[in-house]
Design a protein around this motif. Sequence first.
Motif, PDB file in Angstrom:
ATOM      1  N   ARG A   6      40.638  36.968  43.308  1.00  0.00           N
ATOM      2  CA  ARG A   6      41.629  37.994  42.957  1.00  0.00           C
ATOM      3  C   ARG A   6      42.103  38.652  44.235  1.00  0.00           C
ATOM      4  NH1 ARG A   6      39.946  41.371  37.600  1.00  0.00           N
ATOM      5  NH2 ARG A   6      38.953  39.635  36.500  1.00  0.00           N
ATOM      6  N   PHE A   7      43.391  38.944  44.288  1.00  0.00           N
ATOM      7  CA  PHE A   7      43.932  39.638  45.449  1.00  0.00           C
ATOM      8  C   PHE A   7      43.187  40.954  45.641  1.00  0.00           C
ATOM      9  CE2 PHE A   7      46.716  41.193  48.612  1.00  0.00           C
ATOM     10  CZ  PHE A   7      46.992  42.516  48.323  1.00  0.00           C
ATOM     11  N   SER A   8      42.831  41.239  46.887  1.00  0.00           N
ATOM     12  CA  SER A   8      42.148  42.503  47.223  1.00  0.00           C
ATOM     13  C   SER A   8      42.874  43.088  48.422  1.00  0.00           C
ATOM     14  CB  SER A   8      40.693  42.173  47.580  1.00  0.00           C
ATOM     15  OG  SER A   8      40.036  43.310  48.079  1.00  0.00           O
ATOM     16  N   PRO A   9      43.534  44.243  48.272  1.00  0.00           N
ATOM     17  CA  PRO A   9      44.292  44.801  49.414  1.00  0.00           C
ATOM     18  C   PRO A   9      43.359  45.118  50.583  1.00  0.00           C
ATOM     19  CG  PRO A   9      44.242  46.355  47.559  1.00  0.00           C
ATOM     20  CD  PRO A   9      43.583  45.096  47.090  1.00  0.00           C
ATOM     21  N   ARG A  10      43.607  44.520  51.752  1.00  0.00           N
ATOM     22  CA  ARG A  10      42.753  44.739  52.910  1.00  0.00           C
ATOM     23  C   ARG A  10      43.475  45.565  53.965  1.00  0.00           C
ATOM     24  NH1 ARG A  10      39.323  45.529  51.393  1.00  0.00           N
ATOM     25  NH2 ARG A  10      38.022  45.226  53.214  1.00  0.00           N
ATOM     26  N   PRO A  11      42.864  46.640  54.409  1.00  0.00           N
ATOM     27  CA  PRO A  11      43.520  47.519  55.394  1.00  0.00           C
ATOM     28  C   PRO A  11      43.939  46.735  56.638  1.00  0.00           C
ATOM     29  CG  PRO A  11      41.374  48.418  54.716  1.00  0.00           C
ATOM     30  CD  PRO A  11      41.484  47.043  54.127  1.00  0.00           C
ATOM     31  N   GLY A  12      45.172  46.959  57.075  1.00  0.00           N
ATOM     32  CA  GLY A  12      45.651  46.313  58.301  1.00  0.00           C
ATOM     33  C   GLY A  12      46.370  45.007  58.045  1.00  0.00           C
ATOM     34  N   THR A  13      46.337  44.508  56.783  1.00  0.00           N
ATOM     35  CA  THR A  13      47.074  43.274  56.486  1.00  0.00           C
ATOM     36  C   THR A  13      48.461  43.631  55.963  1.00  0.00           C
ATOM     37  OG1 THR A  13      46.309  43.221  54.200  1.00  0.00           O
ATOM     38  CG2 THR A  13      44.929  42.104  55.843  1.00  0.00           C
ATOM     39  N   ALA A  14      49.402  42.652  56.076  1.00  0.00           N
ATOM     40  CA  ALA A  14      50.794  42.919  55.680  1.00  0.00           C
ATOM     41  C   ALA A  14      50.894  43.336  54.218  1.00  0.00           C
ATOM     42  CB  ALA A  14      51.628  41.662  55.932  1.00  0.00           C
ATOM     43  N   ALA A  15      50.098  42.692  53.355  1.00  0.00           N
ATOM     44  CA  ALA A  15      50.244  42.915  51.902  1.00  0.00           C
ATOM     45  C   ALA A  15      49.512  44.150  51.404  1.00  0.00           C
ATOM     46  CB  ALA A  15      49.743  41.687  51.146  1.00  0.00           C
ATOM     47  N   ALA A  16      48.739  44.790  52.287  1.00  0.00           N
ATOM     48  CA  ALA A  16      47.886  45.911  51.848  1.00  0.00           C
ATOM     49  C   ALA A  16      48.696  47.030  51.219  1.00  0.00           C
ATOM     50  CB  ALA A  16      47.090  46.436  53.032  1.00  0.00           C
ATOM     51  N   GLU A  17      49.883  47.236  51.758  1.00  0.00           N
ATOM     52  CA  GLU A  17      50.697  48.379  51.270  1.00  0.00           C
ATOM     53  C   GLU A  17      51.674  47.969  50.192  1.00  0.00           C
ATOM     54  OE1 GLU A  17      48.281  49.973  53.831  1.00  0.00           O
ATOM     55  OE2 GLU A  17      49.546  51.048  52.383  1.00  0.00           O
ATOM     56  N   TRP A  18      51.735  46.687  49.895  1.00  0.00           N
ATOM     57  CA  TRP A  18      52.719  46.241  48.897  1.00  0.00           C
ATOM     58  C   TRP A  18      52.258  46.656  47.497  1.00  0.00           C
ATOM     59  CZ3 TRP A  18      53.461  40.478  50.791  1.00  0.00           C
ATOM     60  CH2 TRP A  18      54.047  40.505  52.063  1.00  0.00           C
ATOM     61  N   GLY A  19      53.140  47.185  46.744  1.00  0.00           N
ATOM     62  CA  GLY A  19      52.811  47.616  45.380  1.00  0.00           C
ATOM     63  C   GLY A  19      53.042  46.482  44.397  1.00  0.00           C
ATOM     64  N   ASP A  20      53.415  46.849  43.160  1.00  0.00           N
ATOM     65  CA  ASP A  20      53.779  45.861  42.142  1.00  0.00           C
ATOM     66  C   ASP A  20      52.631  44.881  41.872  1.00  0.00           C
ATOM     67  OD1 ASP A  20      56.503  43.444  41.650  1.00  0.00           O
ATOM     68  OD2 ASP A  20      55.267  44.649  40.261  1.00  0.00           O
ATOM     69  N   LEU A  21      51.414  45.455  41.785  1.00  0.00           N
ATOM     70  CA  LEU A  21      50.259  44.598  41.518  1.00  0.00           C
ATOM     71  C   LEU A  21      50.147  44.310  40.029  1.00  0.00           C
ATOM     72  CD1 LEU A  21      47.474  46.274  43.735  1.00  0.00           C
ATOM     73  CD2 LEU A  21      48.801  44.201  44.219  1.00  0.00           C
ATOM     74  N   PRO A  22      49.928  43.062  39.640  1.00  0.00           N
ATOM     75  CA  PRO A  22      49.657  42.772  38.228  1.00  0.00           C
ATOM     76  C   PRO A  22      48.435  43.579  37.779  1.00  0.00           C
ATOM     77  CG  PRO A  22      49.991  40.745  39.473  1.00  0.00           C
ATOM     78  CD  PRO A  22      49.880  41.858  40.478  1.00  0.00           C
ATOM     79  N   GLY A  23      48.424  44.001  36.514  1.00  0.00           N
ATOM     80  CA  GLY A  23      47.342  44.851  36.001  1.00  0.00           C
ATOM     81  C   GLY A  23      46.002  44.122  35.954  1.00  0.00           C
ATOM     82  N   PRO A  24      44.888  44.872  35.932  1.00  0.00           N
ATOM     83  CA  PRO A  24      43.547  44.257  35.918  1.00  0.00           C
ATOM     84  C   PRO A  24      43.359  43.305  34.735  1.00  0.00           C
ATOM     85  CG  PRO A  24      43.409  46.660  36.114  1.00  0.00           C
ATOM     86  CD  PRO A  24      44.844  46.337  35.920  1.00  0.00           C
ATOM     87  N   ALA A  25      43.862  43.682  33.564  1.00  0.00           N
ATOM     88  CA  ALA A  25      43.692  42.815  32.386  1.00  0.00           C
ATOM     89  C   ALA A  25      44.445  41.502  32.588  1.00  0.00           C
ATOM     90  CB  ALA A  25      44.191  43.535  31.131  1.00  0.00           C
ATOM     91  N   GLU A  26      45.638  41.618  33.174  1.00  0.00           N
ATOM     92  CA  GLU A  26      46.443  40.419  33.435  1.00  0.00           C
ATOM     93  C   GLU A  26      45.733  39.523  34.445  1.00  0.00           C
ATOM     94  OE1 GLU A  26      48.997  37.643  32.937  1.00  0.00           O
ATOM     95  OE2 GLU A  26      48.745  39.438  31.684  1.00  0.00           O
ATOM     96  N   CYS A  27      45.181  40.153  35.502  1.00  0.00           N
ATOM     97  CA  CYS A  27      44.456  39.369  36.516  1.00  0.00           C
ATOM     98  C   CYS A  27      43.249  38.680  35.886  1.00  0.00           C
ATOM     99  CB  CYS A  27      43.997  40.273  37.647  1.00  0.00           C
ATOM    100  SG  CYS A  27      45.340  40.867  38.671  1.00  0.00           S
ATOM    101  N   ALA A  28      42.560  39.401  35.028  1.00  0.00           N
ATOM    102  CA  ALA A  28      41.375  38.822  34.366  1.00  0.00           C
ATOM    103  C   ALA A  28      41.779  37.622  33.512  1.00  0.00           C
ATOM    104  CB  ALA A  28      40.690  39.887  33.519  1.00  0.00           C
TER     105      ALA A  28
END
Length: 426
Positions: free
Chosen positions: A317-339
């Motif tokens: 599952r995507f995990s926002p990591r500090p210092g990476t380009a995608a860390a600040e990107w929003g629009d994350l699919p919801g936890p239920a959807e990811c599951a």
Amino acid sequence: MTTVALYTLGCKVNQVESGKMAADFAARGFQVVDPSEPADICVVNTCTVTHVSDRKSRALLRRLRRRHPQAVVVATGCLATVGQASLREMAEVDMVVPNADKERLAELVAGRLGIASRAAPAARPAGRTRGFVKVQDGCESHCAYCIVPLARGRVRSAPPLEVVEEVRALVGAGCREVVLTGIHIGTYGADLPGWDLVRLLELLLERVQGDYRLRLGSLEPLEVGEGVVGLMSADARLCRHLHIPLQSGSDRVLRRMNRRYDRAFYRGLVEGLACSIPGIAVTADVMVGFPGETERDFADTFELLRALPLLDLHVFRFSPRPGTAAAEWGDLPGPAECARRSRQLLELAADKKADFIRASVGGVERVLVEERVGERWEGLTDTYVRVVLDDDGLEAGQLVTVRIVGAAQEAAQGKVVCRDGWSAGG
Ligand code: SF4
């Protein structure tokens, strides 16, 4: 004698490095004890690839302090590299040693404790069936979700002759399978003019004699070239197994991830491998929940994976990591959807593995006997399939020829047809 226990989180590279730290401590006169035992020094080789690994690393450091109030608690590894400052503020931690200094960790700890010590040549590991050799470190690809380049730095390749020596030592100590691991092994040689992974493999296969096999760690799609395929077709000592991360089957998401290939390329690569190397096993990493991943994107990923001849999938599952380009990107699919997406991919992975094992029934494989489980032996084919054997008189570390006589969900059933050497007839 001063005792030290090493705790390892994360990837194979961390495991190899912990093994080297243990050998260095032992060579300096420390007693390396099992992590379940109390120790004067507790070294945690941390991981930071996801927020979960961060949490686990910190929790382990706190637990060790509670359990061993007098011990020297040392944090090293990737969290100790990208999160150095915050770990130094933890009252539970006495020393923080980032990756760049990891190779000197035993020396630094000895110095801190005022223990005079000097490195001696590491003893050969005994009786292990599989060995791991780190051939490379670092990555400069900067995929949008990945913190590894920040934690591991620029590409550094181990000198080729040192790799030959390490592999030779493991084979000499009885290892019948050696895994060549690294952070981004496809970039091996990027810092050594005239060298690349293929040339390293050619050197190993030429210089290291004996009945053993080499397994490659993860290879990026653009790095599985004709050289690797040619060697794998020509030399049975190179395991017919490639782990090739896909991450997404949506071209839109792949572009946003800064992955430099598209779904058509990946499909062509895997289908081409299946044609060029009969019976090859390909496993893949796939990520769900990347910022902006739509249902359509996920459907593209699922359909591509369903269509490909794969052995297995590692689902993340995507995990926002500090210092990476995608860390600040929003629009994350919801936890239920990811599951739900993870679950669907894991079910697909189970079906693919069962299909692959079923297709191997009737065939003859070389199996590395690894461990006794109850009354039976278990081992591994070069295609990374677990095989259950009822035969008696086997030993861990034997490479035997086996006819595959049955298939279960997670493993094949085998019958030994030749105990020494290779017998294609079976
Ligand atoms: S290739 Fe990409 S995913 Fe792999 S370690 Fe490098 S940045 Fe991370």
